[in-house]
Motif scaffolding. Sequence first.
Motif, PDB file in Angstrom:
ATOM      1  N   LEU A 255     141.880  60.572 126.951  1.00  0.00           N
ATOM      2  CA  LEU A 255     140.439  60.631 126.695  1.00  0.00           C
ATOM      3  C   LEU A 255     139.766  59.493 127.447  1.00  0.00           C
ATOM      4  O   LEU A 255     140.099  58.334 127.250  1.00  0.00           O
ATOM      5  CB  LEU A 255     140.157  60.480 125.200  1.00  0.00           C
ATOM      6  N   THR A 256     138.833  59.827 128.321  1.00  0.00           N
ATOM      7  CA  THR A 256     138.061  58.809 129.031  1.00  0.00           C
ATOM      8  C   THR A 256     136.618  58.857 128.547  1.00  0.00           C
ATOM      9  O   THR A 256     136.081  59.936 128.274  1.00  0.00           O
ATOM     10  CB  THR A 256     138.103  59.029 130.559  1.00  0.00           C
ATOM     11  N   PRO A 257     135.957  57.720 128.426  1.00  0.00           N
ATOM     12  CA  PRO A 257     134.589  57.687 127.903  1.00  0.00           C
ATOM     13  C   PRO A 257     133.564  58.021 128.979  1.00  0.00           C
ATOM     14  O   PRO A 257     133.819  57.846 130.180  1.00  0.00           O
ATOM     15  CB  PRO A 257     134.435  56.244 127.432  1.00  0.00           C
ATOM     16  N   ALA A 258     132.406  58.477 128.545  1.00  0.00           N
ATOM     17  CA  ALA A 258     131.332  58.787 129.482  1.00  0.00           C
ATOM     18  C   ALA A 258     130.848  57.536 130.205  1.00  0.00           C
ATOM     19  O   ALA A 258     130.321  57.615 131.316  1.00  0.00           O
ATOM     20  CB  ALA A 258     130.169  59.448 128.736  1.00  0.00           C
ATOM     21  N   SER A 259     131.052  56.373 129.608  1.00  0.00           N
ATOM     22  CA  SER A 259     130.613  55.118 130.213  1.00  0.00           C
ATOM     23  C   SER A 259     131.512  54.682 131.367  1.00  0.00           C
ATOM     24  O   SER A 259     131.195  53.736 132.082  1.00  0.00           O
ATOM     25  CB  SER A 259     130.575  54.014 129.150  1.00  0.00           C
ATOM     26  N   GLY A 260     132.660  55.373 131.536  1.00  0.00           N
ATOM     27  CA  GLY A 260     133.567  55.037 132.621  1.00  0.00           C
ATOM     28  C   GLY A 260     134.591  53.995 132.213  1.00  0.00           C
ATOM     29  O   GLY A 260     134.644  53.540 131.078  1.00  0.00           O
ATOM     30  N   GLY A 261     135.409  53.599 133.172  1.00  0.00           N
ATOM     31  CA  GLY A 261     136.436  52.606 132.900  1.00  0.00           C
ATOM     32  C   GLY A 261     137.734  53.235 132.436  1.00  0.00           C
ATOM     33  O   GLY A 261     137.950  54.446 132.565  1.00  0.00           O
ATOM     34  N   ALA A 262     138.605  52.411 131.888  1.00  0.00           N
ATOM     35  CA  ALA A 262     139.922  52.868 131.452  1.00  0.00           C
ATOM     36  C   ALA A 262     139.813  53.869 130.310  1.00  0.00           C
ATOM     37  O   ALA A 262     138.783  53.973 129.633  1.00  0.00           O
ATOM     38  CB  ALA A 262     140.756  51.662 131.006  1.00  0.00           C
ATOM     39  N   ALA A 263     140.891  54.609 130.107  1.00  0.00           N
ATOM     40  CA  ALA A 263     140.930  55.586 129.020  1.00  0.00           C
ATOM     41  C   ALA A 263     140.754  54.901 127.675  1.00  0.00           C
ATOM     42  O   ALA A 263     141.207  53.780 127.465  1.00  0.00           O
ATOM     43  CB  ALA A 263     142.258  56.344 129.042  1.00  0.00           C
ATOM     44  N   VAL A 264     140.097  55.575 126.752  1.00  0.00           N
ATOM     45  CA  VAL A 264     139.979  55.069 125.389  1.00  0.00           C
ATOM     46  C   VAL A 264     141.354  55.089 124.722  1.00  0.00           C
ATOM     47  O   VAL A 264     141.744  54.145 124.041  1.00  0.00           O
ATOM     48  CB  VAL A 264     138.984  55.915 124.578  1.00  0.00           C
ATOM     49  N   VAL A 265     142.074  56.195 124.924  1.00  0.00           N
ATOM     50  CA  VAL A 265     143.440  56.280 124.420  1.00  0.00           C
ATOM     51  C   VAL A 265     144.300  56.962 125.468  1.00  0.00           C
ATOM     52  O   VAL A 265     143.896  57.942 126.075  1.00  0.00           O
ATOM     53  CB  VAL A 265     143.523  57.074 123.103  1.00  0.00           C
ATOM     54  N   ASP A 266     145.481  56.433 125.683  1.00  0.00           N
ATOM     55  CA  ASP A 266     146.413  56.980 126.660  1.00  0.00           C
ATOM     56  C   ASP A 266     147.748  57.155 125.983  1.00  0.00           C
ATOM     57  O   ASP A 266     148.380  56.175 125.594  1.00  0.00           O
ATOM     58  CB  ASP A 266     146.514  56.010 127.845  1.00  0.00           C
ATOM     59  N   ALA A 267     148.193  58.391 125.793  1.00  0.00           N
ATOM     60  CA  ALA A 267     149.464  58.646 125.123  1.00  0.00           C
ATOM     61  C   ALA A 267     150.246  59.693 125.886  1.00  0.00           C
ATOM     62  O   ALA A 267     149.719  60.731 126.247  1.00  0.00           O
ATOM     63  CB  ALA A 267     149.226  59.111 123.689  1.00  0.00           C
ATOM     64  N   GLY A 268     151.500  59.425 126.146  1.00  0.00           N
ATOM     65  CA  GLY A 268     152.305  60.397 126.867  1.00  0.00           C
ATOM     66  C   GLY A 268     153.772  60.053 126.812  1.00  0.00           C
ATOM     67  O   GLY A 268     154.165  58.910 126.559  1.00  0.00           O
ATOM     68  N   PHE A 269     154.597  61.075 127.028  1.00  0.00           N
ATOM     69  CA  PHE A 269     156.038  60.865 127.078  1.00  0.00           C
ATOM     70  C   PHE A 269     156.413  60.084 128.330  1.00  0.00           C
ATOM     71  O   PHE A 269     155.909  60.351 129.425  1.00  0.00           O
ATOM     72  CB  PHE A 269     156.769  62.202 127.102  1.00  0.00           C
ATOM     73  N   THR A 270     157.305  59.127 128.180  1.00  0.00           N
ATOM     74  CA  THR A 270     157.941  58.490 129.326  1.00  0.00           C
ATOM     75  C   THR A 270     159.351  59.049 129.498  1.00  0.00           C
ATOM     76  O   THR A 270     159.898  59.033 130.596  1.00  0.00           O
ATOM     77  CB  THR A 270     158.010  56.963 129.152  1.00  0.00           C
ATOM     78  N   LYS A 271     159.923  59.562 128.408  1.00  0.00           N
ATOM     79  CA  LYS A 271     161.185  60.293 128.437  1.00  0.00           C
ATOM     80  C   LYS A 271     161.083  61.429 127.436  1.00  0.00           C
ATOM     81  O   LYS A 271     160.483  61.269 126.367  1.00  0.00           O
ATOM     82  CB  LYS A 271     162.364  59.379 128.040  1.00  0.00           C
ATOM     83  N   VAL A 272     161.666  62.593 127.760  1.00  0.00           N
ATOM     84  CA  VAL A 272     161.633  63.709 126.821  1.00  0.00           C
ATOM     85  C   VAL A 272     162.802  64.640 127.078  1.00  0.00           C
ATOM     86  O   VAL A 272     163.216  64.840 128.227  1.00  0.00           O
ATOM     87  CB  VAL A 272     160.290  64.494 126.920  1.00  0.00           C
TER      88      VAL A 272
END
Length: 404
Positions: A255-272
């Motif tokens: 999720l990235t904010p309308a104001s720009g910049g880094a993601a508000v939250v970043d979640a993902g698998f690094t191994k699966v």
Amino acid sequence: MAPIDSDDNTTAGAGEEPGGGRSRAARYVVPVAVMGLAAATIGLVPALADSGDPDLPKVTAEELVQKIAESDVQQLSGTVRISTDLGLPDLGGLESGMMSGMAGGPGGGGKDGGSSADPSAKLTELASGSHTLRVAADGPDRQKVSLLEDAAEYSLIHDGKDVWGYDSKSNEVYHSTQEGEERPEKDVPATPKDFADQALKAIDDTTSVKVAGTAQVAGRDAYRLVVEPRQKGSTVGAVSVAVDAETGTPLKFTLTPASGGAAVVDAGFTKVSFAKPDASTFDFAPPKGAKVTEADEKAAKAPEHGRKAEGDLAKELDGLKVIGEGWNSIAAFDTGGQGLPTGAEAGGDLGGFLGSLGDQVKGDFGSGTVFKTRLVNALITEDGKVYAGAVTKDALVKAADAAK
């Protein structure tokens, strides 16, 4: 799920549920409580980082959303990295303590019978900062989530009717038996699929959805699904989901904010891995010397005033209303006249502290304070009404004026 237009447009709405209390003390913690609850309940959403652009068959947004909906992965294990940046003010850990208390567990144990292993307190930590999780699942009756910390680990294990929480740092164990009931940890997102399900559960014409190429996540080929608000006034910029090309399982969510910049939250698998986890993964017995708290025992020891406070909060949330639709939805409720202290009433130091957390606003509704994060904003009026959502300050003021 509503049908998706042929031009690949659809919607994922979002609305947050703030909370507040009636006591005098609650008047002073409302700003932090609202921000904390927003952080904990918002669909925690992650940032895509490509490690390649695999050549995959073309799909439409409708087909990809359907693939996610039909995904029925029962067995998996892996490592998930979650980073959350809501832009909350640094309160020296005060907000974590209050959130743990509001969740019903004091976080460090204590004379009120709470336990640091209580998942309702421990998992609120995912609302801020960066965290690494190990996850495993073997059907609907066996799951495990471990929050890895410096020289410590917190594990939440669901095995049949038993739910165990174990905090290795304090050597405390929390145990509950859930038979035919909703599990308290059910709504705590721990994998990208949890996040994607929250983002895609509301479909309407206020959102544009498209397939934006491919990616490789945790060594697997994936499609990129991008969801964007069509409405003005939302603080949400875009949601991106990396969808496993083979299974339809979301591997990464942003999720990235309308104001720009880094993601508000970043979640993902690094191994699966989608292989069946070893049965021993879900075995648990309290370690020697561990303090064990039973859920029923905790409820029996809870102070009477605590139970009354929970009852008051439940009654207040019964009156919660949702204003608007889609991405511009605003949650509104009345705390019963317990507005924020301002000016002389708040006092010099306290007044300055509250002022530093928010912006003073006025309108037809009267006056109030807007407390902001990079995603969720909340307006609290002097007469105790609360308006909160993933919308701009101006949108909150307009909603309060219209409800006057």
